[in-house]
Design an enzyme around this catalytic site. Structure first.
Site, short mmCIF file in Angstrom:
data_model
loop_
_atom_site.label_atom_id
_atom_site.label_comp_id
_atom_site.label_asym_id
_atom_site.label_seq_id
_atom_site.Cartn_x
_atom_site.Cartn_y
_atom_site.Cartn_z
CE LYS A 11 7.71 -5.68 -7.30
NZ LYS A 11 8.46 -4.65 -7.76
CE1 TYR A 46 -21.20 9.42 3.20
CE2 TYR A 46 -19.82 7.79 2.23
CZ TYR A 46 -20.73 8.25 3.35
OH TYR A 46 -20.66 7.42 4.49
C1 LIG Z 1 8.76 -5.25 -9.27
C2 LIG Z 1 9.75 -5.55 -9.82
C3 LIG Z 1 9.96 -6.18 -11.15
C4 LIG Z 1 8.92 -6.61 -11.86
O1 LIG Z 1 8.01 -5.66 -12.77
P1 LIG Z 1 6.92 -5.69 -13.53
O2 LIG Z 1 6.88 -4.22 -14.26
O3 LIG Z 1 5.73 -5.80 -12.74
O4 LIG Z 1 7.12 -6.75 -14.60
C5 LIG Z 1 11.09 -6.48 -11.63
N1 LIG Z 1 12.37 -6.19 -10.87
C6 LIG Z 1 12.28 -5.43 -9.92
C7 LIG Z 1 13.52 -4.96 -9.17
C8 LIG Z 1 11.06 -5.16 -9.25
O5 LIG Z 1 11.24 -4.56 -7.94
#
Ligand SMILES: *Cc1c(COP(=O)(O)O)cnc(C)c1O
Length: 385
Positions: A47, A279
């Protein structure tokens, strides 16, 4: 960077301002480390644009490395994987949608994308889309075992189980999995985790009592893979560890970085003692120094909140960024050393001396996940091995 780390030497033909070099070898290595901890199926979470590495390339490489499933957040990401990345044989789970996305739900069901349902409205929407499409929707039932974010709360379980079974009987839905997510996985044996595991066991019983036969359970993210072997079940869902960041501080798992973020010096100058830098002049030079300007800023994912803390690797030395991180550039203090416009600058990456994404996370008060996913669209991603 050395061959041992998986990154290749600078490519003479690349003339961009910056790039994120990505290592498929390290991605595959990290998956195999995770597999050694959890010898079950692995749903690689890709994702958020593959945690900033690019959705399609990341998915293709992690599937080539043996990932059994892919996980994304949205239906649009799942459809991109099917239609653009042409990943047709690997199961894909989209973890959420909003019930009015009937058209996208139909497309997802037609494209054999698994969807997660966490409430009655979502279940109805999926069943309706499946009926219209004339196909059976593949559903993962998400239960809230204590994170109080997504998932059906316990009082809904019997009603939802009953409803799911009716949709299974009518042929609109196939229940692929029961699943949940930890809130504090990396903390090990705290009460909250015991509670979540017990709640998950109750949800499994509720499903069975309603006559639902569900082939799979999945619960564990990266941290839980390392510290909760009793929550591996049939499949695990690694994310951040695939990308080389250790999710459990102090755990000695051998994850290797998959991304090296680098740029080049655009301007060098000698500046007198007393000059205010950037800045707000939040930094003032205590002595004459040589500054190197580097054209990456917060619009590229260099957190503004890292101002005053962050360092980069330039000519074999870790040197401080001084003054505020600007939108498009930062200033590096090189003291009396010789540096030149065009010199490579590594923000984080694979070199043993370069800072890591976890250092950036610490300097910015965040986690490596946010560093990776924050890398901006001006930075081209390039797989180098
Ligand atoms: C993002 C996500 C993961 C992975 O989590 P990590 O802590 O990055 O390993 C697992 N399950 C779900 C549902 C997620 O949204």
């Amino acid at each position: 960077m050395s061959g041992e780390t998986g990154f290749l030497a600078p490519h003479a033909g690349m003339a961009g301002i910056a790039e994120a070099r990505l290592s498929a070898a390290n991605l595959a290595h990290n998956l195999s480390v995770l597999r050694s901890h959890a010898p079950v199926r692995h749903m690689a979470m890709v994702k958020a644009d593959g945690y900033g590495h690019g959705l399609e390339g990341t998915a293709a490489h992690v599937v080539a490395a043996g990932a059994d499933w892919l996980g994304v957040a949205t239906l649009a990401e799942a459809l991109d994987l099917r239609h653009r990345a042409k990943i047709v044989d690997t199961p894909i789970l989209a973890v959420f949608f909003v019930p009015h996305q009937i058209q996208q739900l139909r497309e997802a069901i037609a494209a054999d994308v698994d969807v997660s349902v966490a409430g009655i409205e979502q279940l109805e929407a999926v069943a309706e889309a499946a009926r219209v499409e004339g196909r059976r929707a593949r559903v993962h039932w998400k239960v809230d075992t204590g994170i109080t974010r997504g998932g059906a709360v316990e009082s809904q379980w019997p009603g939802m189980a009953e409803r799911l079974r009716r949709y299974v009987d009518s042929g609109d839905i196939e229940t692929v999995a029961l699943w949940s997510h930890f809130a504090r996985a990396e903390e090990g044996d705290v009460d909250a985790n015991t509670h979540q595991k017990r709640a998950f066991a109750r949800a499994w019983e509720v499903a069975g009592a309603a006559g639902l036969s569900i082939p799979m359970r999945h619960f564990a993210n990266s941290a839980a893979i390392l510290v909760h072997p009793d929550a591996h079940f049939d499949m695990v869902r690694p994310g951040i560890a695939l990308y080389g960041s250790n999710p459990v501080s102090g755990h000695n798992a051998d994850f290797r970085p998959t991304m090296e973020l680098r740029s080049h010096v655009s301007l060098v100058k000698r500046v007198p003692r007393g000059a205010g830098v950037g800045y707000g002049h939040i930094y003032r030079l205590a002595q004459d120094t040589t500054t190197a300007l580097v054209p990456l800023g917060y619009a590229d994912g260099i957190p503004r909140s890292s101002s005053g803390q962050a360092h980069v690797l330039l000519r074999d030395k870790v040197r401080p960024i001084i003054g505020r991180v600007s939108m498009d550039q930062v200033v590096v203090d090189c003291g009396d050393d010789t540096v030149a416009a065009g010199d490579p600058v590594v923000f984080f990456g694979a070199g043993t001396d370069a800072p890591g994404p976890d250092d950036w996370a610490r300097w910015s008060g965040t986690i490596a996940n946010e560093i990776f996913t924050g890398i901006g669209s001006r930075v081209p991603r390039r797989w180098v091995d």
